[in-house]
Design a protein around this motif. Sequence first.
Motif, PDB file in Angstrom:
ATOM      1  N   ASP A 138       0.831  -1.209   0.000  1.00  0.00           N
ATOM      2  CA  ASP A 138       0.000   0.000   0.000  1.00  0.00           C
ATOM      3  C   ASP A 138       0.863   1.255   0.000  1.00  0.00           C
ATOM      4  O   ASP A 138       1.836   1.356   0.748  1.00  0.00           O
ATOM      5  CB  ASP A 138      -0.906  -0.001   1.245  1.00  0.00           C
ATOM      6  CG  ASP A 138      -1.695   1.281   1.333  1.00  0.00           C
ATOM      7  OD1 ASP A 138      -2.415   1.600   0.358  1.00  0.00           O
ATOM      8  OD2 ASP A 138      -1.574   1.991   2.359  1.00  0.00           O
ATOM      9  N   LEU A 173      -7.784  -1.362  -0.436  1.00  0.00           N
ATOM     10  CA  LEU A 173      -7.804  -1.416   1.032  1.00  0.00           C
ATOM     11  C   LEU A 173      -9.132  -1.962   1.561  1.00  0.00           C
ATOM     12  O   LEU A 173      -9.147  -2.726   2.527  1.00  0.00           O
ATOM     13  CB  LEU A 173      -7.509  -0.025   1.613  1.00  0.00           C
ATOM     14  CG  LEU A 173      -6.065   0.442   1.420  1.00  0.00           C
ATOM     15  CD1 LEU A 173      -5.887   1.890   1.877  1.00  0.00           C
ATOM     16  CD2 LEU A 173      -5.075  -0.470   2.169  1.00  0.00           C
ATOM     17  N   VAL A 185      -1.612  -6.755   3.990  1.00  0.00           N
ATOM     18  CA  VAL A 185      -1.199  -5.403   3.598  1.00  0.00           C
ATOM     19  C   VAL A 185       0.140  -5.054   4.240  1.00  0.00           C
ATOM     20  O   VAL A 185       0.342  -5.266   5.437  1.00  0.00           O
ATOM     21  CB  VAL A 185      -2.254  -4.356   4.034  1.00  0.00           C
ATOM     22  CG1 VAL A 185      -1.877  -2.959   3.522  1.00  0.00           C
ATOM     23  CG2 VAL A 185      -3.641  -4.744   3.538  1.00  0.00           C
TER      24      VAL A 185
END
Length: 208
Positions: A138, A173, A185
């Motif tokens: 991310d 997400l 993540v």
Amino acid sequence: MSHGLFITLEGSEGSGKSTQIAYIKSYLESKGRKVICVREPGGTPIAEDIRKILKTPRSDDNLCDTAELLLMYAARAQLVNTLIKPNLEKGIDVICDRHDLSTIAYQGGGRGMNMDDINACRKVVLGDFRPNLTILIDIDPVVGMNRAQKRGALDRFEQSKMDFFVRVRNTYLEYAKEHPNEVKVVSGEQALEKVSSDIKILLDELHV
Ligand code: Z5A
């Protein structure tokens, strides 16, 4: 012979997927495993031809969203059936730079396409076939785009506006939050070595 592991890397442009794939390959090989790396869209001669259509900006025609979605799945069908599954069956690990979650994030989130239509394609092409582990790196899309722009000319996706990439990130997400066992993540805004060490923990959980 046991099946190989299917590991996929996801994330926005410039999140560091390619960089970390090299790390994952060398870590798995250090454990005595055989590993191949592929990318989506692409990975076989036919799928690489489809990739060119998908990525090349052109002034004489505009790829519509439905054609884009179907080309992503055409490339995926070719790669999964002719390369990924046969290698997994031989006990070889396959690391893939992007896979099905990219379609959910880019075509679903970014382009706003209907998720029922995407799921219908997904069912035809993949059935129940899923990765053993999906790592989502991310990153704030502004940071990622700054990294990507240093490479030079922008491709058809990179030419999108920033709000497109914000929707992509949010969709990634949201999916990860709803599927915590499927998608792990890792922050891509840390130093390279810290991203790798976070990934190592995830690999060790697979008992490689
Ligand atoms: N797409 C889609 O729409 N639907 C789908 O179903 C699929 C794909 C499968 C493929 O583009 C495009 O297709 C993609 C989505 C769409 N387009 N977008 N946008 P691609 O394969 O050409 O591009 P990419 O997948 O986005 O990869 P990338 O730009 O090469 O990014 P990356 O592999 O994640 O990053 P990297 O090359 O490892 O790193 C980029 C730079 O950052 C490099 O100079 C690194 O040294 C640096 N870097 C990496 N990590 C760090 C850290 N931690 N700190 C500092 N610098 C770093």
